[in-house]
Design a protein around this motif. Structure first.
Motif, short mmCIF file in Angstrom:
data_model
loop_
_atom_site.label_atom_id
_atom_site.label_comp_id
_atom_site.label_asym_id
_atom_site.label_seq_id
_atom_site.Cartn_x
_atom_site.Cartn_y
_atom_site.Cartn_z
N ARG A 1 0.86 -1.20 0.00
CA ARG A 1 0.00 0.00 0.00
C ARG A 1 0.89 1.23 0.00
NH1 ARG A 1 -5.38 0.73 1.17
NH2 ARG A 1 -5.56 -1.41 1.90
N TYR A 2 0.78 2.04 -1.05
CA TYR A 2 1.67 3.18 -1.22
C TYR A 2 0.86 4.46 -1.34
CZ TYR A 2 4.64 -0.75 -2.47
OH TYR A 2 5.31 -1.94 -2.45
N ARG A 3 1.52 5.59 -1.11
CA ARG A 3 0.85 6.88 -1.25
C ARG A 3 0.87 7.37 -2.69
NH1 ARG A 3 3.19 9.72 4.29
NH2 ARG A 3 1.49 9.01 5.64
N GLU A 4 1.84 6.92 -3.43
CA GLU A 4 1.91 7.21 -4.87
C GLU A 4 2.05 5.89 -5.61
OE1 GLU A 4 4.40 10.28 -7.57
OE2 GLU A 4 5.59 8.66 -6.71
N PHE A 5 1.15 5.62 -6.51
CA PHE A 5 1.21 4.37 -7.24
C PHE A 5 0.52 4.52 -8.59
CE2 PHE A 5 -2.43 4.41 -4.44
CZ PHE A 5 -3.48 3.91 -5.18
N TYR A 6 0.80 3.60 -9.48
CA TYR A 6 0.22 3.63 -10.82
C TYR A 6 -1.05 2.79 -10.88
CZ TYR A 6 3.68 6.15 -13.59
OH TYR A 6 4.46 7.13 -14.15
N GLN A 7 -2.01 3.29 -11.63
CA GLN A 7 -3.17 2.49 -12.00
C GLN A 7 -3.19 2.33 -13.51
OE1 GLN A 7 -6.66 4.39 -10.24
NE2 GLN A 7 -6.46 3.13 -8.42
N CYS A 8 -3.73 1.23 -13.95
CA CYS A 8 -3.81 0.93 -15.38
C CYS A 8 -5.28 0.63 -15.69
CB CYS A 8 -2.92 -0.26 -15.72
SG CYS A 8 -1.24 -0.12 -15.12
#
Length: 460
Positions: A138-145
């Motif tokens: 679980r991150y505060r900045e992450f990519y979604q596709c």
């Protein structure tokens, strides 16, 4: 002072980026095969675009951006003295980092409606931000596709998205369970237990079943004011263990007096019937299992029909979180002034998928190195020949590096080893005179004296 980065964010090395791009490229290729086209939206949106779309919990996780300049200059002193940040928010922040890609997509559709051909199929691969507590996976900045199709009510879209999910994870080599539910079923459950007005509280609570257990869900529902009678009626649904057919039979019995509940059951049955030829069974050994999960809610207010969540069920994986999810949102664009446009979409969590592939050692060798050939540098006399070799290799589509310095051979070969470059070409004065190259396979030590054309053919 030692430099650092914010908690919940990460730097990515070249080796990690090659692997990440392998994930992005895999997902992108499948999306394009199904006719989805790319768009991009800004990292920041107006705060009013995002707030109120994700429920109370989601709103708290939106990163707000302070206004430029002296943003406190014109604030009334009484507001400052109250020290109430929520009351000040609208005065000092007009923008926020996007929480997901779906709400910005809905905003995009409304703003560009006259340019879009409906049904509109788009995919989007960009970062999102959430002010969450950082932890494993679980991150505060992450990519979604994301992939969404908007402007169509057809359940064939849900079927197609299930096919996309299966195809992506099949290509990545990860066995998954695709969980399906329907918001209409959840609304029916709230109706038959006599708590129709508290559908949001119920869905938010039961969506945490895997994390806090039945007792935790019941405690949270009691705290939200759900009656004891309603809780008793709810227990068979949140504790039932059975196959898809048995769950549907249970729902038909319990939701027989709920029109919206029956509509949800019909939609789920229709999707299951249409995917039957693709052989997604429950509990088999294929890459994707399809499971009806009555407790699946995903906690988002904008879902109105199908709800989808994907979990890893691969042998040896300890990862428990969701790695893909989505659903249907019939009313989302209505918030922005374009009513009666139905949409459905999914989102792959690239960062979580990366962690799973790392844990299971499923990245292919090709995702470990971007350079296929290193051309050795023997010095100024051979440099021009080496430059021509590198140029021809690149023209043939072969990723090639020319070592920039005339260092010792041992150092240049160590460089190739460290970067996992699979082939090295040496072309000294003798090779230059003969018009050949020496091609060495770094994995098994084999070496060949070849013309450049033959070397290109072998590397291809």
């Amino acid at each position: 002072m030692k430099p650092s980065i914010p908690k919940g964010t990460r730097d990515f090395s070249p080796a990690e980026m090659v692997k990440r791009n392998y994930i992005f490229d895999t997902i992108r290729s499948v999306y394009q095969r199904y006719g989805y086209l790319p768009i991009e939206t800004p990292s920041m949106e107006n705060t009013e675009t995002l707030m109120g779309k994700y429920g109370e919990e989601g709103d708290r996780l939106i990163f707000k951006i302070l206004n430029s300049g002296d943003y406190l200059k014109d604030i009334d002193n009484s507001k400052l003295n109250n020290q109430n940040s929520k009351a000040l928010l609208s005065d000092i922040s007009e923008k926020a980092l996007r929480y997901d890609l779906t709400v910005p997509f809905a905003r995009y559709v409304v703003m560009h409606r006259n340019e879009i051909t409906f049904p509109f199929k788009r995919y989007q691969i960009q970062p999102v931000w959430r002010a969450d507590r950082p932890q494993k996976g679980r991150y505060r900045e992450f990519y979604q596709c994301d992939a969404d199709v908007i402007g169509s009510n057809s359940l064939l879209n849900e079927v197609e998205l299930i096919q996309i999910i299966d195809e992506v994870f099949s290509k990545l080599g990860v066995a998954v369970t695709i969980k399906i539910n329907n918001r209409k079923i959840l609304s029916g459950i709230a109706e038959v237990i006599g708590e129709k007005e508290k559908i949001i509280d119920i869905t938010v609570a039961i969506d945490k079943l895997d994390k806090i257990g039945v007792d935790g869900v019941n405690k949270e529902l009691q705290e939200k004011g759900i009656s004891q009678t309603a809780l008793i009626k709810l227990q068979p649904l949140i504790s039932f263990k059975g196959n898809n057919s048995e769950k549907l039979d249970l729902l038909k019995n319990l939701l027989g007096n709920s029109e919206i509940g029956k509509k949800g059951i019909e939609e789920v049955e229709s999707v299951f019937e249409k995917v039957k030829p693709f052989d997604y069974a429950q509990g088999d050994n294929k890459s994707s299992n399809l499971e009806l999960d009555i407790t699946l809610a995903r906690g988002l207010n904008y879902y109105t029909g199908a709800i989808i969540e994907v979990k890893v069920n691969h042998p040896g994986s300890t990862f428990t979180g969701s790695i893909c999810g989505g659903g249907r949102y019939d009313d989302l664009t209505g918030i922005f002034g374009l009513p009666d446009v139905s949409g459905v979409g999914i989102s792959f969590g690239a960062d979580r998928i990366y962690d799973v592939l790392e844990e299971l050692k499923l990245f292919p060798d090709s995702a470990s190195a971007s350079t296929k050939v290193l051309v050795v540098n023997f010095g100024e006399a051979e440099e021009n020949y080496a430059l021509q070799i590198a140029r021809q290799l690149r023209k043939a589509g072969i990723n090639t590096e020319l070592y920039p310095d005339a260092a010792k051979l041992k150092k240049q070969f160590a460089y190739a080893d460290a970067k996992k470059i699979p082939f090295v070409i040496t072309a000294g004065n003798d090779e230059r005179i003969k018009g050949i190259v020496a091609l060495k396979n770094m994995s098994n030590g084999e070496q060949f004296a070849l013309s450049l054309a033959e070397a290109i053919e072998k590397l291809g």
